[in-house]
Design an enzyme around this catalytic site. Structure first.
Site, PDB file in Angstrom:
ATOM      1  N   ASN A 117       0.877  -1.167   0.000  1.00  0.00           N
ATOM      2  CA  ASN A 117       0.000   0.000   0.000  1.00  0.00           C
ATOM      3  C   ASN A 117       0.913   1.216   0.000  1.00  0.00           C
ATOM      4  O   ASN A 117       1.456   1.577   1.032  1.00  0.00           O
ATOM      5  CB  ASN A 117      -0.894  -0.028   1.247  1.00  0.00           C
ATOM      6  CG  ASN A 117      -1.697   1.248   1.413  1.00  0.00           C
ATOM      7  OD1 ASN A 117      -1.788   2.057   0.501  1.00  0.00           O
ATOM      8  ND2 ASN A 117      -2.275   1.427   2.594  1.00  0.00           N
ATOM      9  N   LYS A 159       0.213   4.260  -0.392  1.00  0.00           N
ATOM     10  CA  LYS A 159      -0.391   5.500   0.126  1.00  0.00           C
ATOM     11  C   LYS A 159      -0.070   6.656  -0.840  1.00  0.00           C
ATOM     12  O   LYS A 159      -0.002   6.422  -2.041  1.00  0.00           O
ATOM     13  CB  LYS A 159       0.093   5.768   1.561  1.00  0.00           C
ATOM     14  CG  LYS A 159      -0.083   4.516   2.430  1.00  0.00           C
ATOM     15  CD  LYS A 159       0.066   4.742   3.885  1.00  0.00           C
ATOM     16  CE  LYS A 159      -0.157   3.414   4.613  1.00  0.00           C
ATOM     17  NZ  LYS A 159      -0.076   3.537   6.055  1.00  0.00           N
ATOM     18  N   HIS A 193      -9.580   1.623   4.314  1.00  0.00           N
ATOM     19  CA  HIS A 193      -8.342   1.744   5.088  1.00  0.00           C
ATOM     20  C   HIS A 193      -8.588   2.699   6.263  1.00  0.00           C
ATOM     21  O   HIS A 193      -9.342   3.664   6.134  1.00  0.00           O
ATOM     22  CB  HIS A 193      -7.214   2.263   4.198  1.00  0.00           C
ATOM     23  CG  HIS A 193      -5.881   2.200   4.869  1.00  0.00           C
ATOM     24  ND1 HIS A 193      -5.476   3.153   5.782  1.00  0.00           N
ATOM     25  CD2 HIS A 193      -4.890   1.287   4.803  1.00  0.00           C
ATOM     26  CE1 HIS A 193      -4.272   2.819   6.235  1.00  0.00           C
ATOM     27  NE2 HIS A 193      -3.894   1.693   5.656  1.00  0.00           N
ATOM     28  N   GLU A 252      -6.943   5.034   7.440  1.00  0.00           N
ATOM     29  CA  GLU A 252      -6.669   6.451   7.139  1.00  0.00           C
ATOM     30  C   GLU A 252      -7.849   7.091   6.410  1.00  0.00           C
ATOM     31  O   GLU A 252      -8.137   8.266   6.586  1.00  0.00           O
ATOM     32  CB  GLU A 252      -5.369   6.572   6.326  1.00  0.00           C
ATOM     33  CG  GLU A 252      -4.150   6.308   7.204  1.00  0.00           C
ATOM     34  CD  GLU A 252      -2.945   5.745   6.473  1.00  0.00           C
ATOM     35  OE1 GLU A 252      -2.889   5.802   5.234  1.00  0.00           O
ATOM     36  OE2 GLU A 252      -2.045   5.229   7.168  1.00  0.00           O
ATOM     37  N   GLU A 270      -5.844  -4.670  10.369  1.00  0.00           N
ATOM     38  CA  GLU A 270      -4.814  -3.674  10.624  1.00  0.00           C
ATOM     39  C   GLU A 270      -5.113  -2.898  11.900  1.00  0.00           C
ATOM     40  O   GLU A 270      -5.882  -1.922  11.871  1.00  0.00           O
ATOM     41  CB  GLU A 270      -4.737  -2.685   9.459  1.00  0.00           C
ATOM     42  CG  GLU A 270      -4.375  -3.322   8.135  1.00  0.00           C
ATOM     43  CD  GLU A 270      -3.725  -2.319   7.194  1.00  0.00           C
ATOM     44  OE1 GLU A 270      -2.607  -2.596   6.750  1.00  0.00           O
ATOM     45  OE2 GLU A 270      -4.307  -1.254   6.944  1.00  0.00           O
ATOM     46  N   GLY A 300       2.219   2.362  10.661  1.00  0.00           N
ATOM     47  CA  GLY A 300       3.210   3.433  10.512  1.00  0.00           C
ATOM     48  C   GLY A 300       3.888   3.839  11.798  1.00  0.00           C
ATOM     49  O   GLY A 300       4.548   4.878  11.860  1.00  0.00           O
ATOM     50  N   SER A 335       3.057  -2.054  10.305  1.00  0.00           N
ATOM     51  CA  SER A 335       4.510  -2.145  10.518  1.00  0.00           C
ATOM     52  C   SER A 335       5.101  -3.512  10.190  1.00  0.00           C
ATOM     53  O   SER A 335       6.008  -3.983  10.869  1.00  0.00           O
ATOM     54  CB  SER A 335       4.863  -1.726  11.947  1.00  0.00           C
ATOM     55  OG  SER A 335       4.464  -0.382  12.180  1.00  0.00           O
TER      56      SER A 335
HETATM   57  P1  PGA Z   1       2.600   0.315   7.598  1.00  0.00           P
HETATM   58  O1  PGA Z   1       1.172   0.565   6.922  1.00  0.00           O
HETATM   59  O2  PGA Z   1       3.114  -1.003   7.062  1.00  0.00           O
HETATM   60  O3  PGA Z   1       3.446   1.474   7.156  1.00  0.00           O
HETATM   61  O4  PGA Z   1       2.393   0.260   9.066  1.00  0.00           O
HETATM   62  C1  PGA Z   1       0.285  -0.476   6.718  1.00  0.00           C
HETATM   63  C2  PGA Z   1      -0.987   0.033   6.097  1.00  0.00           C
HETATM   64  O5  PGA Z   1      -1.405   1.160   6.416  1.00  0.00           O
HETATM   65  O6  PGA Z   1      -1.603  -0.653   5.272  1.00  0.00           O
END
Ligand code: PGA
Length: 250
Positions: free
Chosen positions: A9, A11, A94, A96, A166, A172, A212
């Site tokens: 992903n 982003k 997601h 976010e 998640e 992140g 992460s």
């Molecule tokens: P990350 O993000 O691996 O940077 O923690 C995962 C995601 O948001 O899908």
């Protein structure tokens, strides 16, 4: 046995030239993998990604879509539009998007349905906040999100949905759920799917972990009974790191 699906992903990162380079570099490195490799890229990279990934085993996804087919929704992109350029996957819901763009369980469900209507395969994200985890509500939150996201789908559609568990506090942040906690959460989601759609559907559905994930923790997570791969954010932006996650057995 279920396959492992490793999805990046990106982003809001990567320009077209970087996208082309990334895929040209990654493709030969992962051409023999038995795992499914997906890159979910920004809208502006989709076309370049699709062209560069032709004749490779890398599949391309978008990170969002609107549930309507067309209309007065300035700035939005529909499932029909994604399908028209041969996009295969789309991330839906997601955290976010839920947090910054007011997505709700209801819009997530509409988008999942619209994805299937347009021949796209959804990667649906669910996950709890730290507060909810500390209150002991993980199972309640994520099984409810799953139920609402999948409401009204056929068994076959549910089997073709990828779910990404998640935990929001792990995205992140460098904090990963322990492999046991992640597996328990994924198991709870699978159990809920079994209750609604039957054990066969539940046994077939791909449920990823995300938050992460990196090359140093992929192997322990992916060796758990119910974790079928990952949705990878930050670590999917570097070819070598993403390749190592895909080749986690090595
Ligand atoms: P990350 O993000 O691996 O940077 O923690 C995962 C995601 O948001 O899908």
């Amino acid at each position: 046995m279920r396959r492992k699906v490793i999805a990046g992903n990106w982003k809001m990162n990567m320009l077209p030239n970087e996208t082309i380079q990334f895929i040209e570099d990654l493709a030969p490195l992962v051409k023999d993998t038995e795992h499914e490799v997906i890159l979910c890229v920004p809208y502006t990279d989709l076309f370049y990604a699709l062209l560069t990934a032709q004749n490779t085993n890398i599949k391309i996804g978008a990170q969002n879509m609107h549930f309507a087919e067309s209309g007065a929704y300035t700035g939005e992109v529909s499932g029909k539009m994604l399908k028209s350029i041969n996009v295969e996957y789309v991330i839906i819901g997601h955290s976010e998007r839920r947090q910054y763009f007011n997505e709700t369980d209801e819009t997530v469900n509409k988008k999942v349905k619209a994805a299937f209507e347009n021949g796209l395969k959804p990667i649906v994200c669910v996950g709890e906040t730290l507060e909810q985890r500390e209150a002991g509500k993980v199972e309640e939150i994520i099984t409810n999100q799953t139920k609402l996201a999948l409401e009204g789908l056929t068994n076959e559609q549910v089997e073709n949905t990828i779910i990404a568990y998640e935990p929001i506090w792990a995205i992140g942040t460098g904090k990963t759920a322990t492999k046991e906690d992640a597996n328990d959460a994924v198991k709870a989601i699978r159990k809920k799917i079994a209750e609604i759609y039957g054990q066969n559907v539940a046994d077939g559905v791909i449920i990823q972990y995300g938050g992460s994930v990196k090359s140093s923790n992929a192997k322990e997570l992916f060796s758990m009974s119910d974790i079928d791969g990952a949705l990878v954010g930050g670590a999917s932006l570097k070819v070598e790191e993403f390749q190592k996650i895909i080749e986690f057995e090595k």
